[in-house]
Design a protein around this motif. Structure first.
Motif, mmCIF file in Angstrom:
data_model
loop_
_atom_site.group_PDB
_atom_site.id
_atom_site.type_symbol
_atom_site.label_atom_id
_atom_site.label_comp_id
_atom_site.label_asym_id
_atom_site.label_seq_id
_atom_site.Cartn_x
_atom_site.Cartn_y
_atom_site.Cartn_z
ATOM 1 N N ARG A 34 13.807 -0.179 -71.281
ATOM 2 C CA ARG A 34 14.622 -0.881 -72.278
ATOM 3 C C ARG A 34 15.651 0.100 -72.824
ATOM 4 N NH1 ARG A 34 14.289 -2.123 -78.113
ATOM 5 N NH2 ARG A 34 14.927 -4.302 -78.466
ATOM 6 N N ASP A 38 21.478 -1.440 -76.456
ATOM 7 C CA ASP A 38 21.599 -2.879 -76.703
ATOM 8 C C ASP A 38 20.304 -3.656 -76.481
ATOM 9 O OD1 ASP A 38 21.370 -2.840 -73.955
ATOM 10 O OD2 ASP A 38 23.345 -3.676 -73.544
ATOM 11 N N GLY A 39 19.204 -2.939 -76.226
ATOM 12 C CA GLY A 39 17.918 -3.603 -76.063
ATOM 13 C C GLY A 39 17.707 -4.263 -74.725
ATOM 14 N N TYR A 40 18.631 -4.083 -73.776
ATOM 15 C CA TYR A 40 18.510 -4.747 -72.484
ATOM 16 C C TYR A 40 17.366 -4.137 -71.677
ATOM 17 C CZ TYR A 40 20.671 -8.068 -69.288
ATOM 18 O OH TYR A 40 20.937 -9.174 -68.521
ATOM 19 N N PRO A 160 25.471 -7.768 -78.053
ATOM 20 C CA PRO A 160 24.479 -7.997 -77.002
ATOM 21 C C PRO A 160 25.166 -7.985 -75.642
ATOM 22 C CG PRO A 160 24.388 -9.716 -78.690
ATOM 23 C CD PRO A 160 25.625 -8.923 -78.932
ATOM 24 N N MET A 165 24.129 -14.626 -75.833
ATOM 25 C CA MET A 165 23.716 -13.826 -76.980
ATOM 26 C C MET A 165 24.917 -13.391 -77.809
ATOM 27 S SD MET A 165 20.808 -11.499 -75.103
ATOM 28 C CE MET A 165 20.331 -10.629 -76.597
ATOM 29 N N TRP A 169 25.479 -14.448 -81.771
ATOM 30 C CA TRP A 169 25.334 -13.398 -82.778
ATOM 31 C C TRP A 169 26.646 -12.798 -83.257
ATOM 32 C CZ3 TRP A 169 26.604 -8.241 -83.288
ATOM 33 C CH2 TRP A 169 25.998 -7.580 -84.348
ATOM 34 N N TRP A 251 18.385 -7.876 -83.022
ATOM 35 C CA TRP A 251 17.535 -7.811 -81.831
ATOM 36 C C TRP A 251 17.061 -6.387 -81.535
ATOM 37 C CZ3 TRP A 251 22.815 -8.221 -81.557
ATOM 38 C CH2 TRP A 251 23.476 -7.252 -80.803
ATOM 39 N N LEU A 252 17.615 -5.373 -82.252
ATOM 40 C CA LEU A 252 17.165 -3.991 -82.068
ATOM 41 C C LEU A 252 16.222 -3.549 -83.185
ATOM 42 C CD1 LEU A 252 20.458 -2.234 -80.871
ATOM 43 C CD2 LEU A 252 18.533 -3.019 -79.496
#
Length: 253
Positions: A34, A38-40, A160, A165, A169, A251-252
């Motif tokens: 991860r 960006d949390g991907y 994102p 997304m 957002w 989301w992070l």
């Protein structure tokens, strides 16, 4: 990063040089990881990973730059670095600085992470002519959301990775976006599965498979062409760069 632990799996996004990842699993020479940026989540080749670096970090502010074998522009280029890549630099020699991961870079191509830009559209325009690449986000190849993500990242705003997304957002929705003159520079227009950034109230810049490149065109023409295949835009959003700069996305959390 790929959709599965294979070099043949779909490219879903790119982890730029210096970005950190949390590894969850290792399989067949790949790591399921991860990205902190960006949390991907996806799979990345293990031989592309290195231990976290330590020291003063600099962001690559040039669209593309090289790390050379010596502090000499005529020396061998060891690797290339894309806009928003991160490097840990050491000693300086002339116009060059040494990188912890090897090589020497031109100091003028680097900036402190908090030294960011103010005009996402101007950053995006530097990518004009770059080839279209699904999952890419650099001048060697990028897709629609790779373009918007990198343009805003250079201005200190984290978006994102995917268009749904970003639409859900990023910034504030522009309710009357299709009214003549309603759109402004750096607004993002969204279709289902696609997006582009406005250069002014009428001109769209987007990385797209029609041109197979990052290209600008009248928004009205793009809407007419794309509507045949994917329908009309689903909306547009406006991001307040100054207000959103440095804000940690939900989301992070």
């Amino acid at each position: 990063m790929r959709a599965g632990p294979s070099a043949e799996a779909e490219l879903t996004t790119q982890a730029l040089h210096g970005q950190t990842l949390a590894v969850y699993e290792e399989r067949d020479g790949f790591a399921h990881a991860r990205m902190a940026f960006d949390g991907y989540v996806g799979w990345v080749a293990l031989d592309k990973l290195a231990p976290p670096a330590s020291g003063p970090v600099r962001r690559v502010k040039a669209l593309r730059s090289f790390a050379f074998s010596r502090p000499d522009l005529k020396s061998k280029p060891l690797k290339s670095m894309s806009l928003n890549s991160l490097v840990v630099h050491g000693q300086a020699e002339g116009r060059f600085v040494a990188c912890e991961t090897g090589g020497w870079m031109v100091a003028d191509h680097l900036a402190a992470p908090d030294k960011v830009e103010d005009d996402p559209a101007a950053v995006a325009l530097r990518f004009r002519g770059a080839p279209y690449l699904w999952g890419g986000k650099e001048s060697l190849g990028l897709d629609c959301t790779g373009l918007t993500q990198m343009a805003f990242a250079a201005c200190g705003v984290t978006l994102p990775r995917d268009s749904d997304m970003q639409f859900a957002w990023a910034g504030a929705e522009i309710g009357d976006w299709d009214r003549p003159g309603a759109l402004q520079r750096s607004d993002i227009v969204f279709w289902k599965g696609h997006c582009g950034i406005m250069l002014d109230s009428e001109t769209l810049l987007h990385a797209n498979a029609h041109h197979m490149a990052c290209e600008m065109e009248p928004l009205a023409g793009a809407i007419e062409r794309i509507e045949v295949l994917y329908g009309r835009p689903i909306g547009a959003r406006r991001i307040d760069v100054a207000a959103d700069r440095g804000r940690r996305p939900v989301w992070l959390a």
